[in-house]
Design a protein around this motif. Structure first.
Motif, mmCIF file in Angstrom:
data_model
loop_
_atom_site.group_PDB
_atom_site.id
_atom_site.type_symbol
_atom_site.label_atom_id
_atom_site.label_comp_id
_atom_site.label_asym_id
_atom_site.label_seq_id
_atom_site.Cartn_x
_atom_site.Cartn_y
_atom_site.Cartn_z
ATOM 1 N N LEU A 130 0.858 -1.178 0.000
ATOM 2 C CA LEU A 130 0.000 0.000 0.000
ATOM 3 C C LEU A 130 0.895 1.229 0.000
ATOM 4 C CD1 LEU A 130 -2.732 1.406 0.168
ATOM 5 C CD2 LEU A 130 -2.623 1.197 2.656
ATOM 6 N N TYR A 131 0.790 1.994 -1.070
ATOM 7 C CA TYR A 131 1.529 3.243 -1.240
ATOM 8 C C TYR A 131 0.573 4.373 -0.883
ATOM 9 C CZ TYR A 131 4.367 0.104 -4.122
ATOM 10 O OH TYR A 131 5.133 -0.943 -4.583
ATOM 11 N N ILE A 132 0.988 5.244 0.032
ATOM 12 C CA ILE A 132 0.073 6.259 0.545
ATOM 13 C C ILE A 132 0.847 7.560 0.743
ATOM 14 C CG2 ILE A 132 0.469 5.507 2.937
ATOM 15 C CD1 ILE A 132 -2.477 6.169 3.503
ATOM 16 N N GLY A 133 0.201 8.696 0.421
ATOM 17 C CA GLY A 133 0.945 9.928 0.602
ATOM 18 C C GLY A 133 0.144 11.188 0.383
ATOM 19 N N HIS A 134 0.766 12.298 0.802
ATOM 20 C CA HIS A 134 0.259 13.649 0.582
ATOM 21 C C HIS A 134 1.473 14.543 0.457
ATOM 22 C CE1 HIS A 134 1.209 14.350 4.829
ATOM 23 N NE2 HIS A 134 0.468 13.285 5.131
ATOM 24 N N ALA A 135 1.265 15.846 0.286
ATOM 25 C CA ALA A 135 2.381 16.751 0.026
ATOM 26 C C ALA A 135 3.438 16.723 1.124
ATOM 27 C CB ALA A 135 1.852 18.176 -0.157
#
Length: 272
Positions: A130-135
């Motif tokens: 699971l690849y997850i992100g924000h700025a």
């Protein structure tokens, strides 16, 4: 961010949404998935019980936890698309890979806040990623561990690894010419990875992905994820990707992106 839950508050919920989608999808992978063709005669646009079941599971959780939020999904359309927070869903990106038994499909879940993509995930539950992100940052959750994601920098075209889904089916004549120009200059090109290739830009194993004909649910989850890993998502003119998707370039290195855009710009179309 508008008023309401913070990205840190919403990350655990995004993980929960991915788990619900995986529970609906995995029993049907390499099994009786109920394939249907959404396209007319002479065309093929597959959908399965897994696509529909996963999106229904995601929508159900959102409606219970955040009933004021909107949803836009590939399978069930729009619900409050002008809300302050809107989830953008592709329960199985790469349904062709799914029906072929190839673990290159992913679940894409993005979140808009005040109209802008701010949080996203690319999930491949069969391989446990699971690849997850924000700025503020991006990470990979896999095999019980979490690690930060960083794109690869300092790679010129001559050493780049690039990807696209299917240039024969997805590109028009001008787009094919642009793709061939870029491909001729690079070290290695791979096809057929769909949004799993986007995740590999975040990891730093693929340097550039070139796509066309995307819908919002095909790309919005990747925009904050790639930004959090230090990369870039633009259209073929080098401008921000609009709400309607379209032509997209994803890169880790800004100079590499600029070099590719030299070939892509002549085939760029005005966003709708």
């Amino acid at each position: 961010m508008p008023s309401g839950p913070t990205l840190e508050d919403l990350e655990p919920f995004l993980i929960e949404l991915n788990r619900a989608a995986a529970a609906a999808i995995l029993p049907l992978f390499r099994a009786d998935h109920g394939l249907e063709n959404k396209a007319g005669p002479g065309a093929f646009d597959p959908v399965t019980k897994a696509d529909r079941g996963a999106e229904a599971a995601i929508r159900s959780l959102i409606s219970r936890r955040f009933p004021e939020h909107g949803v836009i999904g590939e399978e069930y359309g729009e619900d409050r698309p002008d809300a302050e927070f809107v989830w953008v869903l592709d329960p199985i990106d790469g349904t062709r890979a799914f029906v072929a038994g190839l673990p290159l499909w992913t679940t894409l879940i993005g979140l808009r806040a005040a109209g802008e993509p701010v949080l996203g995930s690319i999930g491949q539950p069969y391989v446990g990623e699971l690849y997850i992100g924000h700025a503020g940052g991006a990470r990979l959750l896999a095999r019980g561990a979490s690690r930060p994601l960083t794109v690869r920098k300092g790679v010129g075209l001559e050493r780049a690894i690039i990807a696209t889904t299917d240039p024969e089916d997805c590109f028009n004549s001008a787009e094919k010419l642009a793709w061939r120009q870029v491909r001729a200059a690079v070290r290695l090109a791979r096809m057929g990875c769909d949004a799993y290739a986007y995740a590999q830009v975040a990891v730093g194993t693929i340097d550039l992905v070139i796509e066309s004909g995307l819908k919002c649910w095909d790309i919005e989850a990747a925009i904050p994820l790639i930004a959090g890993a230090g990369g870039y998502v633009t259209d073929w003119r080098g401008e921000p990707v609009g709400r309607h998707g379209g032509q997209v370039a994803i890169a880790g290195d800004p100079d590499l992106l600029d070099a590719a855009l030299v070939a892509l710009r002549p085939a760029a179309v005005t966003a709708g």
